[in-house]
Design a protein around this motif. Structure first.
Motif, PDB file in Angstrom:
ATOM      1  N   GLU A  46      -0.885   4.082   6.197  1.00 41.91           N
ATOM      2  CA  GLU A  46      -2.142   4.626   6.773  1.00 41.91           C
ATOM      3  C   GLU A  46      -1.796   6.403   7.180  1.00 41.91           C
ATOM      4  N   ASN A  47      -0.495   6.623   7.783  1.00 42.14           N
ATOM      5  CA  ASN A  47      -0.176   7.664   7.903  1.00 42.14           C
ATOM      6  C   ASN A  47      -0.308   8.628   6.665  1.00 42.14           C
ATOM      7  N   LEU A  48       0.351   8.405   5.674  1.00 42.35           N
ATOM      8  CA  LEU A  48       0.498   9.175   4.508  1.00 42.35           C
ATOM      9  C   LEU A  48      -0.560   9.372   3.812  1.00 42.35           C
ATOM     10  N   SER A  49      -1.476   8.220   3.670  1.00 39.22           N
ATOM     11  CA  SER A  49      -2.780   8.640   2.727  1.00 39.22           C
ATOM     12  C   SER A  49      -3.915   8.753   3.533  1.00 39.22           C
ATOM     13  N   GLY A  50      -4.050   8.514   4.722  1.00 40.34           N
ATOM     14  CA  GLY A  50      -5.157   8.937   5.542  1.00 40.34           C
ATOM     15  C   GLY A  50      -6.093   7.800   5.483  1.00 40.34           C
ATOM     16  N   ILE A  51      -5.649   6.548   4.499  1.00 40.93           N
ATOM     17  CA  ILE A  51      -6.840   5.572   4.706  1.00 40.93           C
ATOM     18  C   ILE A  51      -6.307   4.477   5.610  1.00 40.93           C
ATOM     19  N   LYS A  52      -7.410   3.779   6.445  1.00 49.70           N
ATOM     20  CA  LYS A  52      -7.026   3.138   7.497  1.00 49.70           C
ATOM     21  C   LYS A  52      -6.266   1.475   6.846  1.00 49.70           C
ATOM     22  N   ALA A  53      -5.513   1.062   7.793  1.00 49.91           N
ATOM     23  CA  ALA A  53      -4.752   0.014   7.345  1.00 49.91           C
ATOM     24  C   ALA A  53      -5.706  -1.150   7.166  1.00 49.91           C
ATOM     25  N   HIS A  54      -6.848  -1.102   7.964  1.00 44.52           N
ATOM     26  CA  HIS A  54      -7.994  -2.087   7.711  1.00 44.52           C
ATOM     27  C   HIS A  54      -8.391  -1.838   6.380  1.00 44.52           C
ATOM     28  N   THR A  55      -8.807  -0.898   5.774  1.00 49.00           N
ATOM     29  CA  THR A  55      -9.445  -0.613   4.511  1.00 49.00           C
ATOM     30  C   THR A  55      -8.352  -0.762   3.353  1.00 49.00           C
ATOM     31  N   ILE A  56      -7.032  -0.503   3.814  1.00 47.25           N
ATOM     32  CA  ILE A  56      -5.923  -0.815   2.611  1.00 47.25           C
ATOM     33  C   ILE A  56      -6.007  -2.186   2.530  1.00 47.25           C
ATOM     34  N   ARG A  57      -6.048  -3.166   3.499  1.00 48.50           N
ATOM     35  CA  ARG A  57      -5.851  -4.784   3.366  1.00 48.50           C
ATOM     36  C   ARG A  57      -7.236  -5.052   2.425  1.00 48.50           C
ATOM     37  N   ILE A  58      -8.153  -4.698   2.788  1.00 44.35           N
ATOM     38  CA  ILE A  58      -9.411  -4.932   2.048  1.00 44.35           C
ATOM     39  C   ILE A  58      -9.194  -4.584   0.494  1.00 44.35           C
ATOM     40  N   TRP A  59      -8.885  -3.527   0.092  1.00 45.15           N
ATOM     41  CA  TRP A  59      -8.476  -2.912  -1.098  1.00 45.15           C
ATOM     42  C   TRP A  59      -7.465  -3.977  -1.779  1.00 45.15           C
ATOM     43  N   GLU A  60      -6.678  -4.289  -0.935  1.00 45.14           N
ATOM     44  CA  GLU A  60      -5.395  -5.306  -1.487  1.00 45.14           C
ATOM     45  C   GLU A  60      -6.089  -6.625  -1.779  1.00 45.14           C
ATOM     46  N   LYS A  61      -6.840  -7.028  -0.663  1.00 48.74           N
ATOM     47  CA  LYS A  61      -7.292  -8.726  -0.848  1.00 48.74           C
ATOM     48  C   LYS A  61      -8.341  -8.719  -1.852  1.00 48.74           C
ATOM     49  N   ARG A  62      -9.224  -7.766  -1.911  1.00 50.94           N
ATOM     50  CA  ARG A  62     -10.452  -7.625  -2.863  1.00 50.94           C
ATOM     51  C   ARG A  62     -10.046  -7.430  -4.291  1.00 50.94           C
ATOM     52  N   TYR A  63      -9.376  -6.219  -4.547  1.00 51.18           N
ATOM     53  CA  TYR A  63      -8.968  -5.775  -5.741  1.00 51.18           C
ATOM     54  C   TYR A  63      -7.408  -5.946  -6.140  1.00 51.18           C
ATOM     55  N   LEU A 106      -4.915  -4.235  -5.384  1.00 46.31           N
ATOM     56  CA  LEU A 106      -4.437  -2.808  -5.883  1.00 46.31           C
ATOM     57  C   LEU A 106      -3.024  -2.934  -5.279  1.00 46.31           C
ATOM     58  N   LEU A 107      -2.585  -3.383  -4.047  1.00 41.95           N
ATOM     59  CA  LEU A 107      -1.183  -3.296  -3.781  1.00 41.95           C
ATOM     60  C   LEU A 107      -0.481  -4.753  -3.916  1.00 41.95           C
ATOM     61  N   LYS A 108       0.706  -4.951  -3.854  1.00 41.42           N
ATOM     62  CA  LYS A 108       1.400  -6.142  -3.739  1.00 41.42           C
ATOM     63  C   LYS A 108       2.637  -6.009  -2.894  1.00 41.42           C
ATOM     64  N   PRO A 109       2.291  -6.335  -1.393  1.00 41.84           N
ATOM     65  CA  PRO A 109       3.356  -6.212  -0.213  1.00 41.84           C
ATOM     66  C   PRO A 109       4.372  -7.147  -0.563  1.00 41.84           C
ATOM     67  N   GLU A 110       5.689  -7.024  -0.097  1.00 43.46           N
ATOM     68  CA  GLU A 110       6.627  -7.666  -0.067  1.00 43.46           C
ATOM     69  C   GLU A 110       6.815  -8.473   1.398  1.00 43.46           C
ATOM     70  N   ARG A 124       5.168  -7.995   6.434  1.00 39.47           N
ATOM     71  CA  ARG A 124       4.809  -7.352   5.180  1.00 39.47           C
ATOM     72  C   ARG A 124       5.192  -5.930   5.066  1.00 39.47           C
ATOM     73  N   THR A 125       5.875  -5.766   4.046  1.00 37.59           N
ATOM     74  CA  THR A 125       6.328  -4.268   3.979  1.00 37.59           C
ATOM     75  C   THR A 125       5.931  -3.983   2.517  1.00 37.59           C
ATOM     76  N   TYR A 126       5.966  -2.495   2.214  1.00 33.30           N
ATOM     77  CA  TYR A 126       5.493  -1.940   0.829  1.00 33.30           C
ATOM     78  C   TYR A 126       6.543  -1.165   0.187  1.00 33.30           C
ATOM     79  N   GLY A 127       6.767  -1.393  -1.105  1.00 36.69           N
ATOM     80  CA  GLY A 127       7.922  -0.520  -1.828  1.00 36.69           C
ATOM     81  C   GLY A 127       7.304   0.904  -2.014  1.00 36.69           C
ATOM     82  N   LEU A 128       8.157   1.681  -2.594  1.00 34.58           N
ATOM     83  CA  LEU A 128       7.962   3.046  -2.911  1.00 34.58           C
ATOM     84  C   LEU A 128       6.808   3.036  -3.941  1.00 34.58           C
TER      85      LEU A 128
END
Length: 299
Positions: free
Chosen positions: A14-31, A33-37, A44-48
């Motif tokens: 969120e800090n780096l992208s400016g996209i709210k954490a809530h939105t990132i989770r929606i993008w992750e779940k619905r589309y 887009l990201l695969k957390p570890e 939950r963590t995210y790789g580089l």
């Protein structure tokens, strides 16, 4: 490079992208887009690679791409689409994100492409004030919150320094046109934050003055050598973290002793540590400034 951060929390994203954490989770779940570890404690963590992808997605999103359309782009093609956008003109509004992308990827090509697009539309002064200063402010916050590593910060700041030096060198081929002041720029001993001083040097030279830039971490006694050559010196320095709050008064006192036999001493200071000085107690030859613009207005 072992200190490079490789795992990020969703708050880091969120800090780096400016996209709210809530939105990132929606993008992750619905589309997808990201695969957390997940850590051993199920955090939950995210790789580089996830961070890099999110920054790319954010750049596309801010350039009018719908998230549903981005999700359909093959993952290996997303960087290609991003580079096409960066290569276009009128990229000013998204340059900071592009520079952050360059920083996270340690990608000089993205940095130079973005910079060249900006400089084709405006002056170096505009690029520095409108883009580099906000970027550096963001980087400072990202570093303080441990979102990025020192390696990331050093990479991007060194590229910015390079641009300041290149633009200053272009001006230094012309003989100074003003002779009423000779500026001597330096940072106190153990002070290494030089971007502000480098840019100040650029502004001074741009206005036709001679500026002798001695650089960072200069012992005070070394300044006497310069005083033997000129009789109209204006020392100028940037106190970012040094001298410390409890030592800054003594620094000014020691400086006053150093220049006591110089006919026309002048000392201009700016930077974060200036707030700890009582202007009413300063010697008459010492002047404090709140910003680079404040200094420039007095040149």
């Amino acid at each position: 490079m072992n200190n490079v951060k490789k795992h990020f929390s969703i708050r880091d994203l969120e800090n780096l992208s400016g996209i709210k954490a809530h939105t990132i989770r929606i993008w992750e779940k619905r589309y997808g887009l990201l695969k957390p570890e997940r850590t051993d404690t199920n955090i939950r963590t995210y790789g580089l690679s996830s961070l890099q992808k999110l920054l790319n997605v954010t750049l596309l999103y801010h350039n009018g791409y719908k998230i549903s359309k981005i999700a359909k782009i093959p993952e290996q093609n997303i960087p290609i689409v991003v580079r096409e956008i960066i290569a276009k003109k009128s990229f000013k509004n998204h340059a900071i994100n592009s520079f952050k992308l360059a920083m996270v990827n340690f990608d000089q090509t993205i940095f130079f492409e973005t910079y060249n697009n900006l400089i084709s539309e405006g002056s170096f002064r505009e690029v520095f004030k409108n883009t580099f200063i906000p970027l550096l402010n963001e980087i400072g916050l990202l570093w303080q919150t441990d979102t990025i590593s020192p390696a990331h910060e050093h990479f991007i700041t060194n590229l910015i320094k390079q641009k300041i030096l290149l633009n200053t060198e272009k001006l230094q081929h012309t003989k100074p046109t003003k002779t009423d002041k000779v500026f001597v720029a330096f940072l106190p001993e153990n002070e290494i934050h030089e971007i502000g001083l480098l840019y100040l040097n650029y502004e001074i030279v741009l206005r036709g003055y001679k500026c002798i830039n001695l650089g960072q971490t200069i012992p005070m006694e070394n300044l006497t050598d310069v005083m033997n050559y000129f009789d109209n010196i204006y020392f100028i320095s940037y106190f970012t973290v040094v001298p410390e709050k409890d030592r800054i008064k003594k620094y000014i006192s020691d400086f006053e002793k150093l220049v006591s036999e110089y006919d026309n001493p002048n000392f201009w200071i700016l930077g974060r540590q200036v707030q700890h000085l009582d202007v009413a107690e300063l010697p008459p030859f010492v002047r404090t400034f709140t910003s680079i613009d404040d200094v420039v207005s007095k040149l």
